[in-house]
Design a protein around this motif. Sequence first.
Motif, PDB file in Angstrom:
ATOM      1  N   ARG A 146       3.037  67.288   2.442  1.00 38.18           N
ATOM      2  CA  ARG A 146       1.910  66.847   2.502  1.00 38.18           C
ATOM      3  C   ARG A 146       1.247  66.431   4.073  1.00 38.18           C
ATOM      4  NH1 ARG A 146       2.256  64.177  -2.330  1.00 38.18           N
ATOM      5  NH2 ARG A 146       2.243  62.125  -1.256  1.00 38.18           N
ATOM      6  N   ASN A 147       2.160  65.822   4.577  1.00 40.07           N
ATOM      7  CA  ASN A 147       1.877  65.581   5.846  1.00 40.07           C
ATOM      8  C   ASN A 147       1.988  66.729   6.880  1.00 40.07           C
ATOM      9  OD1 ASN A 147       1.659  62.870   5.205  1.00 40.07           O
ATOM     10  ND2 ASN A 147       3.537  62.039   6.188  1.00 40.07           N
ATOM     11  N   ASP A 168       1.601  69.683   6.080  1.00 36.68           N
ATOM     12  CA  ASP A 168       0.484  70.491   6.010  1.00 36.68           C
ATOM     13  C   ASP A 168      -0.826  70.066   6.409  1.00 36.68           C
ATOM     14  OD1 ASP A 168       1.760  72.357   4.546  1.00 36.68           O
ATOM     15  OD2 ASP A 168       1.573  71.235   2.358  1.00 36.68           O
ATOM     16  N   SER A 169      -0.963  68.870   6.392  1.00 39.55           N
ATOM     17  CA  SER A 169      -2.321  68.102   6.940  1.00 39.55           C
ATOM     18  C   SER A 169      -2.305  68.219   8.407  1.00 39.55           C
ATOM     19  CB  SER A 169      -2.246  66.366   6.534  1.00 39.55           C
ATOM     20  OG  SER A 169      -3.221  66.036   6.966  1.00 39.55           O
ATOM     21  N   LYS A 172      -1.171  70.460  10.188  1.00 42.01           N
ATOM     22  CA  LYS A 172      -1.223  71.761  10.651  1.00 42.01           C
ATOM     23  C   LYS A 172      -0.118  72.146  11.482  1.00 42.01           C
ATOM     24  CE  LYS A 172      -5.876  72.455  10.064  1.00 42.01           C
ATOM     25  NZ  LYS A 172      -6.374  71.275   8.840  1.00 42.01           N
ATOM     26  N   ASN A 228      -1.705  61.864  11.148  1.00 43.54           N
ATOM     27  CA  ASN A 228      -1.271  63.032  11.424  1.00 43.54           C
ATOM     28  C   ASN A 228      -2.023  63.938  12.699  1.00 43.54           C
ATOM     29  OD1 ASN A 228       0.480  63.688   9.153  1.00 43.54           O
ATOM     30  ND2 ASN A 228      -1.429  63.843   7.756  1.00 43.54           N
TER      31      ASN A 228
END
Length: 369
Positions: free
Chosen positions: A66-67, A69-70, A72, A216
């Motif tokens: 998730r990190n 993805d967040s 990018k 992030n």
Amino acid sequence: MVSYDLKNPYEERKGKNTIHSSLAQVLKKYELNQVGYEYIPALMNTLARYVHDVKNRTDFEGVFFRNLDSAKIDKKILSQIVENYNAIPTELKVRIFSPQYLYHNNGISTSQMYEVVQSAYSYHTKRASLLHDYPTSFDTSRSAPIQFHHFGHASENCCCEPVLPVTNNDNATPPHTYLLTFEHLQCIRESGRTSRGHDEVALIFGTITEEMAQNNIPPQMASVEYTNVDTGEGKPSSGTAGLRLYGLAGPAPININFLTTITLIERDFAQLSELTEQVRNALQTNAQSIIATGNPWIIAGALVGFFATFLIDMIVDDDPIGTREIIMTEQIAEDLTESPPHVFDVNGLRFDGGCNGVHEIDLRLIRVS
């Protein structure tokens, strides 16, 4: 694409202007310094599961993915890193990495990864203490701060970005403000492997705070490149570079501890902007992996540059000379710049890239107000 030949790991490869290290030469430093003995294969297997979008994720993977993805993170870059890592011959991998995680394909839990990071940090501090290369705070009695860690080319083009975020300080007395700048590169020994007779040295700086990592926010990047670098020569040839690494938009308080990594690369194939982006992705990926384990930031700061070096080796088109990092706190900055003229010079920070050249750089910490 990387500069070494994955199919012929013991053969050097001719580039556009230089002879590049073999894969075995690139990996030798990890065999000699085994801080990444468990962490590197654990991280690479986790990244393989990420790029293949595995659905049944462990607790660690749930947070880490998730990190990523967040944040990018460029998945194409990570996919290429994984592909190149998988292409390393087994005979080399088993000499360098822990068999416990080398073929661990079922996912790694938070508790397992936490222990892996703790083990790496313990080994890192003990080894560096033995080698007198890892003091845990700045020592003002020496000519250079000692919170540096080493693992181990500028046409003067520069690539910089906006100032780092800082938090408000409600104290009645305004906090001191600072600048951290790159001043000078000194070539101790050029690589001697270029057909043109000169090295091209790219210096890539990444700065990140704990707040940035937790939220992030990408590392703050700055880079500069020097061409026609010869043994005994300094760059810039006159004056100093004055490239801001902290306080890019002006002097800033140090309300949050920050980490600055310094990566030197002998450039042949890639453009400076490409190298900067690759280093950015490597730094942020490693920062997120350590944060996801629940380990404190001081450990992340000590290890993120070291581990990012491996991802850099797995993706850059050219030959890395080395990566070092510095952790700065408000108290350290105050202590170092206490006496007039409130400037602390870090001279002769060495990057020994072996056959890729040996260089030293100078930094400057300035208390402005």
